[in-house]
Design an enzyme around this catalytic site. Structure first.
Site, mmCIF file in Angstrom:
data_model
loop_
_atom_site.group_PDB
_atom_site.id
_atom_site.type_symbol
_atom_site.label_atom_id
_atom_site.label_comp_id
_atom_site.label_asym_id
_atom_site.label_seq_id
_atom_site.Cartn_x
_atom_site.Cartn_y
_atom_site.Cartn_z
ATOM 1 C CB ALA A 1 -3.465 -6.793 -1.459
ATOM 2 N N GLY B 1 1.811 -6.190 -0.128
ATOM 3 C CA GLY B 1 1.687 -4.899 -0.806
ATOM 4 C C GLY B 1 2.034 -3.725 0.102
ATOM 5 C CD GLU C 1 4.804 -5.877 -3.897
ATOM 6 O OE1 GLU C 1 3.579 -5.986 -3.645
ATOM 7 O OE2 GLU C 1 5.341 -6.354 -4.907
ATOM 8 C CD GLU D 1 2.796 -10.577 -1.390
ATOM 9 O OE1 GLU D 1 3.576 -11.060 -0.538
ATOM 10 O OE2 GLU D 1 2.709 -9.357 -1.608
HETATM 11 C C1 HXC Z 1 -7.845 -7.731 4.938
HETATM 12 C C2 HXC Z 1 -6.835 -7.950 6.961
HETATM 13 C C3 HXC Z 1 -5.580 -8.149 6.355
HETATM 14 C C4 HXC Z 1 -5.520 -8.085 4.932
HETATM 15 C C5 HXC Z 1 -5.312 -8.272 8.481
HETATM 16 N N1 HXC Z 1 -6.627 -8.040 8.271
HETATM 17 N N2 HXC Z 1 -4.660 -8.339 7.313
HETATM 18 N N3 HXC Z 1 -7.960 -7.764 6.250
HETATM 19 N N4 HXC Z 1 -6.676 -7.882 4.270
HETATM 20 N N5 HXC Z 1 -4.373 -8.225 4.270
HETATM 21 C C6 HXC Z 1 -7.665 -7.919 9.295
HETATM 22 C C7 HXC Z 1 -8.002 -9.243 9.943
HETATM 23 O O1 HXC Z 1 -8.899 -9.959 9.127
HETATM 24 C C8 HXC Z 1 -8.608 -8.797 11.241
HETATM 25 O O2 HXC Z 1 -9.949 -8.368 10.999
HETATM 26 C C9 HXC Z 1 -7.816 -7.564 11.593
HETATM 27 O O3 HXC Z 1 -7.222 -7.113 10.367
HETATM 28 C C10 HXC Z 1 -6.703 -7.853 12.582
HETATM 29 O O4 HXC Z 1 -5.928 -8.925 12.069
HETATM 30 P P1 HXC Z 1 -5.635 -10.271 12.911
HETATM 31 O O5 HXC Z 1 -5.282 -11.310 11.934
HETATM 32 O O6 HXC Z 1 -6.720 -10.524 13.876
HETATM 33 O O7 HXC Z 1 -4.352 -9.801 13.729
HETATM 34 P P2 HXC Z 1 -3.126 -10.697 14.203
HETATM 35 O O8 HXC Z 1 -3.623 -12.008 14.765
HETATM 36 O O9 HXC Z 1 -2.314 -9.822 15.075
HETATM 37 O O10 HXC Z 1 -2.294 -11.040 12.868
HETATM 38 C C11 HXC Z 1 -1.711 -10.018 12.133
HETATM 39 C C12 HXC Z 1 -1.223 -10.556 10.767
HETATM 40 C C13 HXC Z 1 -2.378 -11.268 10.048
HETATM 41 C C14 HXC Z 1 -0.073 -11.563 10.985
HETATM 42 C C15 HXC Z 1 -0.698 -9.365 9.977
HETATM 43 O O11 HXC Z 1 -3.507 -10.384 10.074
HETATM 44 C C16 HXC Z 1 -2.106 -11.632 8.637
HETATM 45 O O12 HXC Z 1 -1.390 -12.569 8.349
HETATM 46 N N6 HXC Z 1 -2.721 -10.870 7.686
HETATM 47 C C17 HXC Z 1 -2.648 -11.206 6.285
HETATM 48 C C18 HXC Z 1 -1.381 -10.731 5.672
HETATM 49 C C19 HXC Z 1 -1.413 -10.991 4.176
HETATM 50 O O13 HXC Z 1 -1.497 -12.154 3.756
HETATM 51 N N7 HXC Z 1 -1.454 -9.904 3.428
HETATM 52 C C20 HXC Z 1 -1.766 -9.960 2.003
HETATM 53 C C21 HXC Z 1 -0.565 -10.289 1.237
HETATM 54 S S1 HXC Z 1 -0.939 -10.384 -0.448
HETATM 55 P P3 HXC Z 1 -11.143 -8.751 12.007
HETATM 56 O O14 HXC Z 1 -12.346 -8.201 11.295
HETATM 57 O O15 HXC Z 1 -11.122 -10.230 12.145
HETATM 58 O O16 HXC Z 1 -10.792 -8.029 13.268
HETATM 59 C C22 HXC Z 1 -0.507 -8.875 -1.030
HETATM 60 C C23 HXC Z 1 -0.265 -8.721 -2.497
HETATM 61 C C24 HXC Z 1 -1.473 -8.973 -3.273
HETATM 62 O O17 HXC Z 1 -0.350 -7.937 -0.336
HETATM 63 C C25 HXC Z 1 -1.251 -8.476 -4.661
HETATM 64 C C26 HXC Z 1 -2.575 -8.231 -5.318
HETATM 65 C C27 HXC Z 1 -2.379 -7.581 -6.630
#
Ligand code: HXC
Length: 264
Positions: free
Chosen positions: A75, A115, A118, A138
């Protein structure tokens, strides 16, 4: 071919294969409301092809992520509180994928998280490149996978594996995901495109009515009792025996040639 804001839609009318590309590579294809809505709109556009007479009707859909790094990083952390499960649609993209009348194949090359995982779990198949990684981050945000991730991984792998992923938030490798039954196949990075293509071509050549029925049957195995599932399979079997595709399959076997199925 058409494009929505955040999803590219392609259709190969020789094989009947649609491809949806989640196209927010700068955000690792994170799911915002627009992307969720566009996945639904893309699937609807592909389904409408069934009514076309030109070329082969839709047989299978590949869902992939744009860019080098991710299938989907989950997400969009910028704004998921406003959209809890879905975008502006009443049915979530997860539901639309699960109920879609043709198989949907998640083609996973890179991060497949939260997500995004998922979304892949809602698909019928998960095919991954060797370098892909999987996880439920998450818990790091104080929440849990909200679209059935723990349920699915508990059934595909085990409750212990689901707890490990969802409680630690650690990423696992494609090899581990394969060992645990979370993905169908893992391919070496340099063979990935060709292997996925071959898998999808085979699937698209199978009898469509049988494929649709098998999708429902396997879903029933997950959410209904054995008796109900057995009855469903037997009734479906009897219906499929009456189809032109069954006659074609039997004739092709007898004549030692490849069958040509038409979904009738
Ligand atoms: C928004 C995201 C993102 C996300 C990455 N980006 N994941 N933006 N939402 N989920 C963006 C970063 O901010 C960054 O933008 C660009 O993508 C590249 O990511 P980096 O972090 O610079 O890359 P890297 O260092 O290679 O790391 C990759 C990664 C990390 C390990 C995947 O990005 C990460 O941990 N992302 C978050 C994963 C996460 O927590 N997902 C959500 C789970 S919750 P910029 O602008 O800085 O270049 C979920 C359920 C929610 O999914 C349910 C709701 C109902």
């Amino acid at each position: 071919d058409e494009s929505l804001d955040t999803v590219l839609v392609e259709f190969d009318d020789e094989r009947g294969v649609g491809t949806l590309t989640m196209n927010r590579p700068d955000a690792l294809n994170a799911l915002n409301g627009q992307l969720r809505d566009d996945i639904i709109a893309g699937l609807e556009a592909l389904e409408a092809r069934n009514e076309d007479d030109e070329g082969v009707a839709l047989r299978a859909v590949v869902l992939e992520g744009a860019g080098e790094k991710a299938f989907c990083a989950g997400a969009d952390i910028g704004g998921f509180s406003d959209e809890s499960a879905g975008g502006s649609s009443t049915r979530s993209h997860y539901d639309v994928i699960r109920d879609f009348p043709a198989p949907v194949i998640a083609k996973i090359d890179g991060y497949c998280l939260g997500g995004g995982l998922e979304t892949a779990l809602a698909c019928d198949f998960r095919l991954a490149s060797e370098g892909s990684t999987f996880g439920f981050p998450e818990v790091n945000l104080g929440i849990l996978p909200g679209a059935g991730g723990v349920q699915y991984v508990s059934k595909l792998a085990s409750p212990a594996v689901a707890k490990e992923l969802a409680m630690t938030g650690e990423h696992i490798s494609a090899a581990r995901a394969d060992e645990e039954g979370i993905v169908n196949h893992v391919y070496p990075d340099d063979e990935f495109e060709d292997e996925v293509d071959a898998f999808v071509t085979d699937l698209a050549g199978q009898a469509p009515l049988a494929i649709q029925g098998i999708k429902k049957s396997a879903d029933m195995a997950v959410h209904s009792g054995l008796e109900e599932g057995l009855e469903y399979d037997y009734q479906l079997f009897k219906r499929l025996l009456e189809t032109e595709d069954h006659a074609e399959g039997a004739a092709a076997f007898a004549e030692d040639r490849e069958p040509e199925f038409e979904g009738k």
